[in-house]
Write a protein that holds these residues in place. Sequence first.
Motif, PDB file in Angstrom:
ATOM      1  N   MET A  44      -8.589 124.953   4.840  1.00  0.00           N
ATOM      2  CA  MET A  44      -7.076 125.444   4.838  1.00  0.00           C
ATOM      3  C   MET A  44      -6.299 123.979   5.170  1.00  0.00           C
ATOM      4  SD  MET A  44      -7.350 128.260   7.623  1.00  0.00           S
ATOM      5  CE  MET A  44      -9.190 129.259   7.609  1.00  0.00           C
ATOM      6  N   ILE A  45      -5.107 124.167   4.632  1.00  0.00           N
ATOM      7  CA  ILE A  45      -4.203 122.938   4.788  1.00  0.00           C
ATOM      8  C   ILE A  45      -3.192 123.395   5.930  1.00  0.00           C
ATOM      9  CG2 ILE A  45      -2.409 121.415   3.733  1.00  0.00           C
ATOM     10  CD1 ILE A  45      -5.188 121.123   2.897  1.00  0.00           C
ATOM     11  N   LEU A  56     -11.703 122.498   7.474  1.00  0.00           N
ATOM     12  CA  LEU A  56     -12.754 122.757   6.683  1.00  0.00           C
ATOM     13  C   LEU A  56     -13.282 124.040   6.790  1.00  0.00           C
ATOM     14  CD1 LEU A  56     -14.806 119.279   6.876  1.00  0.00           C
ATOM     15  CD2 LEU A  56     -13.109 120.009   5.118  1.00  0.00           C
ATOM     16  N   GLN A  57     -13.547 124.805   5.841  1.00  0.00           N
ATOM     17  CA  GLN A  57     -14.098 126.075   5.861  1.00  0.00           C
ATOM     18  C   GLN A  57     -15.254 126.307   6.695  1.00  0.00           C
ATOM     19  OE1 GLN A  57     -16.452 128.387   3.767  1.00  0.00           O
ATOM     20  NE2 GLN A  57     -15.389 130.259   4.652  1.00  0.00           N
ATOM     21  N   ASP A  70       0.574 131.374   9.369  1.00  0.00           N
ATOM     22  CA  ASP A  70       0.061 131.660  10.698  1.00  0.00           C
ATOM     23  C   ASP A  70      -0.029 130.143  11.477  1.00  0.00           C
ATOM     24  OD1 ASP A  70      -0.497 134.259  10.428  1.00  0.00           O
ATOM     25  OD2 ASP A  70      -2.544 134.068  10.216  1.00  0.00           O
ATOM     26  N   ARG A  71       0.018 130.400  12.865  1.00  0.00           N
ATOM     27  CA  ARG A  71      -0.227 129.126  13.813  1.00  0.00           C
ATOM     28  C   ARG A  71      -1.461 129.037  13.983  1.00  0.00           C
ATOM     29  NH1 ARG A  71       3.992 126.641  15.583  1.00  0.00           N
ATOM     30  NH2 ARG A  71       3.231 126.097  17.564  1.00  0.00           N
ATOM     31  N   VAL A  72      -2.075 127.948  13.881  1.00  0.00           N
ATOM     32  CA  VAL A  72      -3.653 127.815  13.849  1.00  0.00           C
ATOM     33  C   VAL A  72      -3.872 126.508  14.982  1.00  0.00           C
ATOM     34  CG1 VAL A  72      -5.602 127.050  12.851  1.00  0.00           C
ATOM     35  CG2 VAL A  72      -4.098 128.409  11.456  1.00  0.00           C
ATOM     36  N   LYS A  73      -4.813 126.901  15.725  1.00  0.00           N
ATOM     37  CA  LYS A  73      -5.101 125.803  17.006  1.00  0.00           C
ATOM     38  C   LYS A  73      -6.387 125.341  16.590  1.00  0.00           C
ATOM     39  CE  LYS A  73      -3.805 126.849  21.065  1.00  0.00           C
ATOM     40  NZ  LYS A  73      -3.641 127.638  22.451  1.00  0.00           N
ATOM     41  N   ALA A  74      -6.661 123.933  16.632  1.00  0.00           N
ATOM     42  CA  ALA A  74      -8.027 123.410  16.524  1.00  0.00           C
ATOM     43  C   ALA A  74      -7.927 122.022  16.949  1.00  0.00           C
ATOM     44  CB  ALA A  74      -8.192 123.288  14.754  1.00  0.00           C
ATOM     45  N   GLN A  87      -7.294 111.361   5.779  1.00  0.00           N
ATOM     46  CA  GLN A  87      -7.706 112.397   5.694  1.00  0.00           C
ATOM     47  C   GLN A  87      -7.963 112.938   7.458  1.00  0.00           C
ATOM     48  OE1 GLN A  87     -10.889 114.285   3.361  1.00  0.00           O
ATOM     49  NE2 GLN A  87      -9.020 115.823   2.606  1.00  0.00           N
ATOM     50  N   VAL A  88      -7.055 114.017   8.087  1.00  0.00           N
ATOM     51  CA  VAL A  88      -7.287 114.201   9.098  1.00  0.00           C
ATOM     52  C   VAL A  88      -7.935 115.501   9.153  1.00  0.00           C
ATOM     53  CG1 VAL A  88      -6.026 115.063  11.484  1.00  0.00           C
ATOM     54  CG2 VAL A  88      -5.007 113.178  10.112  1.00  0.00           C
ATOM     55  N   ILE A  89      -9.229 115.886   9.850  1.00  0.00           N
ATOM     56  CA  ILE A  89     -10.171 116.910   9.542  1.00  0.00           C
ATOM     57  C   ILE A  89     -10.149 117.603  10.980  1.00  0.00           C
ATOM     58  CG2 ILE A  89     -12.586 117.526   9.110  1.00  0.00           C
ATOM     59  CD1 ILE A  89     -11.370 115.963   6.991  1.00  0.00           C
TER      60      ILE A  89
END
Length: 237
Positions: A44-45, A56-57, A70-74, A87-89
Amino acid sequence: QAAKQVIFQKVRNAEQEKIYAMFAPRLGEIVTGVLRRFEPNKNMIIEYNKVETVLLQRETLPGDDFRRGDRVKAVVLQVLREEKGHQVILSRTSTRFLQKLLELEIPEISNGNIKIKNICRQPGERSKVAVYSPDRDIDPIGACIGVKGNRILAISSELRGEKIDVVEWSDNPLDYAKSALSPAKPDRMIMLSRQNKILQAIVPNDQLSLAIGKKGMNVRLASRLVGWKIEIRERQQ
């Protein structure tokens, strides 16, 4: 044309350096971005502060079901310096993500009154968090769980229903292992081998399946948390 290329490259390099400077200090921190698109490989970007980051999946939880917008928290797992662009993973499965969620939700952890000693996770299914407080007046378990479980439930729902066992850390392996087997309540613990780090939990019949857990997960996570192999034995009637 060549001059244009050089200028373009310089601008691009400067942009990449800016991204690196922005995210390198945020390694291990939580970010909340917007899901812009899925790559063909299901990564997902996620856009955060106008920068595209990658979730990453393999770093998503089994129950994650995000849609575009959607808002995604990680948590920021890695900041890679690469030729074709930094790249920011991001990750939602790392223990660091759970640790940061605990810090955000529980003031006693963020202010240092409760310390997290260790975390073991089976992402999306079950986690065990060992805590203790140097302050005698603080109940570390109660504070982490919150009134009617409100604090731990908020974290669990962010993790798609992952069960979180908060257990009390102890420097005595027998006491530590006894609490690590929560929600099971062993009658007693026996040290079988200090050298090989093997303990045995004696549990009543009605606690047996709880102590072992689904597919052996409870006892496995408890063993990892404590750093000793824990064997489960049913109490003889």
